[in-house]
Structure formats: structure tokens, C-alpha cells
Design a protein around this motif. Sequence first.
Motif, PDB file in Angstrom:
ATOM      1  N   TYR A 217      50.410  50.345 109.513  1.00 43.45           N
ATOM      2  CA  TYR A 217      49.066  50.119 108.967  1.00 43.45           C
ATOM      3  C   TYR A 217      48.780  51.096 107.821  1.00 43.45           C
ATOM      4  O   TYR A 217      48.298  50.700 106.758  1.00 43.45           O
ATOM      5  CB  TYR A 217      48.007  50.268 110.061  1.00 43.45           C
ATOM      6  CG  TYR A 217      46.649  49.782 109.613  1.00 43.45           C
ATOM      7  CD1 TYR A 217      46.279  48.453 109.759  1.00 43.45           C
ATOM      8  CD2 TYR A 217      45.738  50.658 109.016  1.00 43.45           C
ATOM      9  CE1 TYR A 217      45.043  47.999 109.325  1.00 43.45           C
ATOM     10  CE2 TYR A 217      44.499  50.214 108.578  1.00 43.45           C
ATOM     11  CZ  TYR A 217      44.157  48.885 108.744  1.00 43.45           C
ATOM     12  OH  TYR A 217      42.936  48.440 108.301  1.00 43.45           O
TER      13      TYR A 217
ATOM     14  N   GLU B  41      50.654  50.102 104.711  1.00 45.48           N
ATOM     15  CA  GLU B  41      50.083  48.940 104.029  1.00 45.48           C
ATOM     16  C   GLU B  41      48.778  49.287 103.310  1.00 45.48           C
ATOM     17  O   GLU B  41      48.535  48.821 102.193  1.00 45.48           O
ATOM     18  CB  GLU B  41      49.820  47.830 105.055  1.00 45.48           C
ATOM     19  CG  GLU B  41      49.229  46.553 104.467  1.00 45.48           C
ATOM     20  CD  GLU B  41      50.205  45.761 103.625  1.00 45.48           C
ATOM     21  OE1 GLU B  41      49.740  44.993 102.768  1.00 45.48           O
ATOM     22  OE2 GLU B  41      51.433  45.912 103.833  1.00 45.48           O
ATOM     23  N   HIS B  42      47.930  50.115 103.934  1.00 41.27           N
ATOM     24  CA  HIS B  42      46.578  50.328 103.415  1.00 41.27           C
ATOM     25  C   HIS B  42      46.338  51.714 102.803  1.00 41.27           C
ATOM     26  O   HIS B  42      45.321  51.894 102.117  1.00 41.27           O
ATOM     27  CB  HIS B  42      45.563  50.106 104.546  1.00 41.27           C
ATOM     28  CG  HIS B  42      45.605  48.730 105.121  1.00 41.27           C
ATOM     29  ND1 HIS B  42      44.982  47.653 104.541  1.00 41.27           N
ATOM     30  CD2 HIS B  42      46.230  48.235 106.230  1.00 41.27           C
ATOM     31  CE1 HIS B  42      45.194  46.558 105.257  1.00 41.27           C
ATOM     32  NE2 HIS B  42      45.949  46.884 106.285  1.00 41.27           N
TER      33      HIS B  42
ATOM     34  N   ASN C 209      42.133  54.582 103.037  1.00 45.50           N
ATOM     35  CA  ASN C 209      41.576  53.257 103.323  1.00 45.50           C
ATOM     36  C   ASN C 209      41.809  52.803 104.761  1.00 45.50           C
ATOM     37  O   ASN C 209      41.471  51.670 105.109  1.00 45.50           O
ATOM     38  CB  ASN C 209      42.164  52.214 102.365  1.00 45.50           C
ATOM     39  CG  ASN C 209      41.671  52.397 100.944  1.00 45.50           C
ATOM     40  OD1 ASN C 209      40.551  52.852 100.724  1.00 45.50           O
ATOM     41  ND2 ASN C 209      42.508  52.058  99.979  1.00 45.50           N
ATOM     42  N   SER C 210      42.397  53.657 105.572  1.00 41.20           N
ATOM     43  CA  SER C 210      42.658  53.322 106.980  1.00 41.20           C
ATOM     44  C   SER C 210      41.590  53.971 107.855  1.00 41.20           C
ATOM     45  O   SER C 210      41.632  55.169 108.105  1.00 41.20           O
ATOM     46  CB  SER C 210      44.049  53.806 107.404  1.00 41.20           C
ATOM     47  OG  SER C 210      45.060  53.159 106.656  1.00 41.20           O
ATOM     48  N   SER C 211      40.631  53.176 108.279  1.00 41.69           N
ATOM     49  CA  SER C 211      39.576  53.708 109.145  1.00 41.69           C
ATOM     50  C   SER C 211      40.101  53.854 110.565  1.00 41.69           C
ATOM     51  O   SER C 211      41.023  53.137 110.980  1.00 41.69           O
ATOM     52  CB  SER C 211      38.366  52.786 109.141  1.00 41.69           C
ATOM     53  OG  SER C 211      38.650  51.574 109.829  1.00 41.69           O
TER      54      SER C 211
ATOM     55  N   ASN D 235      39.843  50.563 112.574  1.00 43.26           N
ATOM     56  CA  ASN D 235      40.901  49.591 112.298  1.00 43.26           C
ATOM     57  C   ASN D 235      42.243  50.041 112.859  1.00 43.26           C
ATOM     58  O   ASN D 235      43.046  49.220 113.316  1.00 43.26           O
ATOM     59  CB  ASN D 235      41.019  49.345 110.795  1.00 43.26           C
ATOM     60  CG  ASN D 235      39.895  48.487 110.254  1.00 43.26           C
ATOM     61  OD1 ASN D 235      39.271  47.729 110.995  1.00 43.26           O
ATOM     62  ND2 ASN D 235      39.614  48.606 108.963  1.00 43.26           N
TER      63      ASN D 235
ATOM     64  N   THR E  74      44.564  48.060 115.563  1.00 38.73           N
ATOM     65  CA  THR E  74      45.986  47.834 115.291  1.00 38.73           C
ATOM     66  C   THR E  74      46.863  48.397 116.396  1.00 38.73           C
ATOM     67  O   THR E  74      47.841  47.768 116.815  1.00 38.73           O
ATOM     68  CB  THR E  74      46.375  48.491 113.948  1.00 38.73           C
ATOM     69  OG1 THR E  74      45.607  47.902 112.894  1.00 38.73           O
ATOM     70  CG2 THR E  74      47.864  48.306 113.666  1.00 38.73           C
TER      71      THR E  74
ATOM     72  N   LYS F  23      56.327  47.750  99.462  1.00 43.21           N
ATOM     73  CA  LYS F  23      55.461  48.850  99.928  1.00 43.21           C
ATOM     74  C   LYS F  23      55.865  50.176  99.317  1.00 43.21           C
ATOM     75  O   LYS F  23      55.031  51.056  99.116  1.00 43.21           O
ATOM     76  CB  LYS F  23      55.508  48.961 101.461  1.00 43.21           C
ATOM     77  CG  LYS F  23      54.949  47.750 102.192  1.00 43.21           C
ATOM     78  CD  LYS F  23      54.718  48.034 103.657  1.00 43.21           C
ATOM     79  CE  LYS F  23      55.998  48.358 104.405  1.00 43.21           C
ATOM     80  NZ  LYS F  23      56.897  47.193 104.535  1.00 43.21           N
TER      81      LYS F  23
END
Length: 202
Positions: free
Chosen positions: A29, A32-33, A37-39, A42, A46, A111
Motif C-alpha cells: 500500500y 502504491e500511494h 498519502n497513506s492514512s 486506509n 488494507t 512502481k
Amino acid sequence: MNLNTNKKNAIGRPKTFDKDSVIKLAMLYFWEHGYNNSSLDNLLLTMGIKKSSFYRTFTSKEELFSACLAFYREDILYEIGQLNTELGAKQAMLMLTSGTIDELRSSGKVKGCLLINSGKECYNKHNDLSIQIAIEFNFMQNVFIDLIESAQQSGEISNKKSPKIIAGRYMNTLNGLVASIQAGASEELIDDIVESLREMLN
């Protein structure tokens, strides 16, 4: 035996989870983010765990990300080790290039290296993570230095430059390949970069 007491204990006992499995899910995760940007919400979705379980294992999102970086390093080491055993040091390094191209053709995007991506994002913003990323990067560079030295000794690589110089150029060119692909480079330019990688490992 008091069945009611045992039932209460079972209900109150926190659910366990496989730590490596949830770290891998979180790593993918983040990859990817990005870190910022990874809260946490979330990430929890995941990973499939609750906040209470998360805090029993990790003190913060930063500590989770730190564990993800270490997991990434071990994952890459395992992959390189497998390729080295099956194909030899030189082909193992070239397969990393092929893997980048294959990822582009199968998913339409690349990525890139989690360490490089994270370094760009965390440098001078998250001090402890910046230090860890630098350590992990230097560790990976030493892995490539060892591979090149082994390939030179076995005759797979005839290039007489020092393994450290070749490793640095290889890593920079491979990361340049990823950046070029992400920027929408033409097939011709991508082929030229791949050819440069092959030439430095001749």
C-alpha cells in the motif's frame, strides 16, 4: 472446569495476526500511494486489522513504515539470491531490468524502487526514516557490489572497473530507467537505457 470463565477469557482475548503478512500488505500500500498519502485508516483496512491490534504491535505509522522498509530489503535480497543461484550474478541483475519492463507491459505503469521513492518523499521531512532509507540504500549497494565482484571473478562480467563504480552506475541507470518510464519515455529511449545497462555489465 468453569466453562463460563473460559468463555469470558476467550471473548476478551485479542485476536492475533501474522505480523509478516500484514507488513507485506502495508508495504504494497505504501509502495502504491507513498508515505504521506497513506492514512492510518486506509492502512488498517488494507492490513485487515483493528486500531487496537495495530497499536499493540506498532507505536505509529512511522514505525510500521520502518518495518515495511526492512521487509522490502529482505524481500529483494531473497529474490536476488534466488536469481543468483539459478542464473548467476550477471543475469540476476539483468533480470531486475527485465522485471521493470515486464511490469510496464503488464500493468501499464512501474512502481519503481520503494527506497528511492521513499527517499524523495521523506528526505529532510522525517529524520529517522531518512536515516533508515540511507542505510538500506547503502546496504543494497553493497549487495550489488558483491554480485559484480562475483561475476567478475567467474568471468561473467569482463568490465575491469571497480565493482563499486559499476554498482553505482548500474543502480543510477536502473533508477533512471524507472524515472524515464514514469515520465512517458519512448520505446526507443527505453531500449537505449536497457542497452546501456547491458553494456556496463559486459
